[in-house]
Scaffold this active site. Sequence first.
Site, PDB file in Angstrom:
ATOM      1  N   SER A   7     -16.700   9.379  -3.567  1.00  0.00           N
ATOM      2  CA  SER A   7     -18.063   8.894  -3.820  1.00  0.00           C
ATOM      3  C   SER A   7     -18.173   8.473  -5.281  1.00  0.00           C
ATOM      4  O   SER A   7     -17.913   9.252  -6.199  1.00  0.00           O
ATOM      5  CB  SER A   7     -19.084   9.997  -3.531  1.00  0.00           C
ATOM      6  OG  SER A   7     -20.316   9.648  -4.136  1.00  0.00           O
ATOM      7  N   ASP A  34     -22.666   5.111  -1.923  1.00  0.00           N
ATOM      8  CA  ASP A  34     -23.917   5.767  -1.533  1.00  0.00           C
ATOM      9  C   ASP A  34     -25.121   4.886  -1.849  1.00  0.00           C
ATOM     10  O   ASP A  34     -25.571   4.814  -2.991  1.00  0.00           O
ATOM     11  CB  ASP A  34     -24.050   7.105  -2.274  1.00  0.00           C
ATOM     12  CG  ASP A  34     -23.165   8.179  -1.654  1.00  0.00           C
ATOM     13  OD1 ASP A  34     -23.216   8.355  -0.419  1.00  0.00           O
ATOM     14  OD2 ASP A  34     -22.420   8.839  -2.410  1.00  0.00           O
ATOM     15  N   HIS A  67     -22.289   4.171   2.905  1.00  0.00           N
ATOM     16  CA  HIS A  67     -23.199   5.181   3.466  1.00  0.00           C
ATOM     17  C   HIS A  67     -24.632   4.766   3.138  1.00  0.00           C
ATOM     18  O   HIS A  67     -25.074   4.889   1.996  1.00  0.00           O
ATOM     19  CB  HIS A  67     -22.842   6.545   2.848  1.00  0.00           C
ATOM     20  CG  HIS A  67     -23.753   7.666   3.246  1.00  0.00           C
ATOM     21  ND1 HIS A  67     -23.763   8.879   2.591  1.00  0.00           N
ATOM     22  CD2 HIS A  67     -24.679   7.775   4.234  1.00  0.00           C
ATOM     23  CE1 HIS A  67     -24.654   9.676   3.158  1.00  0.00           C
ATOM     24  NE2 HIS A  67     -25.230   9.031   4.139  1.00  0.00           N
ATOM     25  N   GLY A 146     -29.274  12.557  -0.948  1.00  0.00           N
ATOM     26  CA  GLY A 146     -30.158  12.200  -2.065  1.00  0.00           C
ATOM     27  C   GLY A 146     -29.532  12.300  -3.434  1.00  0.00           C
ATOM     28  O   GLY A 146     -29.858  11.534  -4.318  1.00  0.00           O
ATOM     29  N   ASP A 179     -19.760  15.143   4.019  1.00  0.00           N
ATOM     30  CA  ASP A 179     -20.213  14.576   2.756  1.00  0.00           C
ATOM     31  C   ASP A 179     -21.196  15.522   2.066  1.00  0.00           C
ATOM     32  O   ASP A 179     -22.269  15.799   2.595  1.00  0.00           O
ATOM     33  CB  ASP A 179     -20.887  13.221   3.054  1.00  0.00           C
ATOM     34  CG  ASP A 179     -21.356  12.494   1.813  1.00  0.00           C
ATOM     35  OD1 ASP A 179     -21.024  12.933   0.697  1.00  0.00           O
ATOM     36  OD2 ASP A 179     -22.048  11.467   1.970  1.00  0.00           O
ATOM     37  N   GLY A 181     -20.836  18.429  -1.524  1.00  0.00           N
ATOM     38  CA  GLY A 181     -20.336  19.737  -1.939  1.00  0.00           C
ATOM     39  C   GLY A 181     -18.906  20.030  -1.528  1.00  0.00           C
ATOM     40  O   GLY A 181     -18.499  21.193  -1.441  1.00  0.00           O
TER      41      GLY A 181
HETATM   42  C1  DX5 Z   1     -25.353  12.604  -1.229  1.00  0.00           C
HETATM   43  C2  DX5 Z   1     -24.241  11.584  -1.092  1.00  0.00           C
HETATM   44  C3  DX5 Z   1     -22.859  12.122  -1.326  1.00  0.00           C
HETATM   45  C4  DX5 Z   1     -22.652  12.838  -2.612  1.00  0.00           C
HETATM   46  C5  DX5 Z   1     -21.282  13.414  -2.724  1.00  0.00           C
HETATM   47  O1  DX5 Z   1     -26.539  12.044  -0.817  1.00  0.00           O
HETATM   48  O2  DX5 Z   1     -24.242  11.050   0.198  1.00  0.00           O
HETATM   49  O3  DX5 Z   1     -21.905  11.128  -1.085  1.00  0.00           O
HETATM   50  O4  DX5 Z   1     -22.939  12.045  -3.703  1.00  0.00           O
HETATM   51  O5  DX5 Z   1     -21.172  13.963  -3.971  1.00  0.00           O
HETATM   52  P1  DX5 Z   1     -20.665  15.448  -4.262  1.00  0.00           P
HETATM   53  O6  DX5 Z   1     -19.228  15.453  -3.918  1.00  0.00           O
HETATM   54  O7  DX5 Z   1     -20.936  15.567  -5.691  1.00  0.00           O
HETATM   55  O8  DX5 Z   1     -21.472  16.405  -3.432  1.00  0.00           O
HETATM   56 ZN    ZN Z   2     -22.542   9.772   0.892  1.00  0.00          ZN
END
Ligand code: DX5
Ligand code: ZN
Length: 221
Positions: A7, A34, A67, A146, A179, A181
């Site tokens: 991401s 994203d 996404h 978000g 997706d 954490g």
């Molecule tokens: C959240 C996004 C994710 C997120 C992933 O809304 O869809 O793709 O940014 O980032 P990390 O890996 O930091 O949780």
């Molecule tokens: Zn995402």
Amino acid sequence: MVEVSTSILSVKKGEESKTFFALEASKTDYFHIDVMDGKFVEKDTYQKMLEYASYIRRISNAPLDVHLMVKDIKKAIDDYSAVEPNIITFHLEACKDEQEVLEIIHYIKENHCKVGIAVKPETDIKEVYKYLPYIHMCLVMTVEPGKGGQTYLSDMTEKVKTLKTYMDENHLEMDIEVDGGINLRTAPEVKKAGANILVAGTAILNAVDYKVIIDELKMEV
Ligand code: DX5
Ligand code: ZN
């Protein structure tokens, strides 16, 4: 096989070129884009992600995994088709009824693109079952959509398992993407549960060496 989709949500302006080249060299399997519209979720990343995605398209052959966290899905598909995504994922919660879901699936396929459906943490996974024969991927959100940098919701492991069991029982072949954490601590349990595409932003971008972490995330359990 487990794949990694990086991401790029939190890549800062001015650092995009060196970051994208390094991710490409570290063999990220996808770039995860994203797209947020300030309506479906609070943040608005619409233009920034379009710019980043166009840039990546010019410098890399790695597939773009888009996404969409947006209300107006068709408009976003039109705008983002310009960067030739390999897969476009939209949220089930952004659709008003079954007919709209089916229309969007069809619309994405007309754009010669794979289709994914994403579900928020509170959405029952059964809601997606009837669409599985028509799509290529189901994205199980493991945080509230978000923003990046949130903590993995551990209840989501069970949700991934339930989906994987349903797919196996019904001989459905499809990718399961998770997706939010995802890091070296949370990755083993989601992989065991059946996820085969891991999205990671913070864990990869904060690492000293992208290649080391991407390789570890990809490792089979
Ligand atoms: C959240 C996004 C994710 C997120 C992933 O809304 O869809 O793709 O940014 O980032 P990390 O890996 O930091 O949780
Ligand atoms: Zn995402």
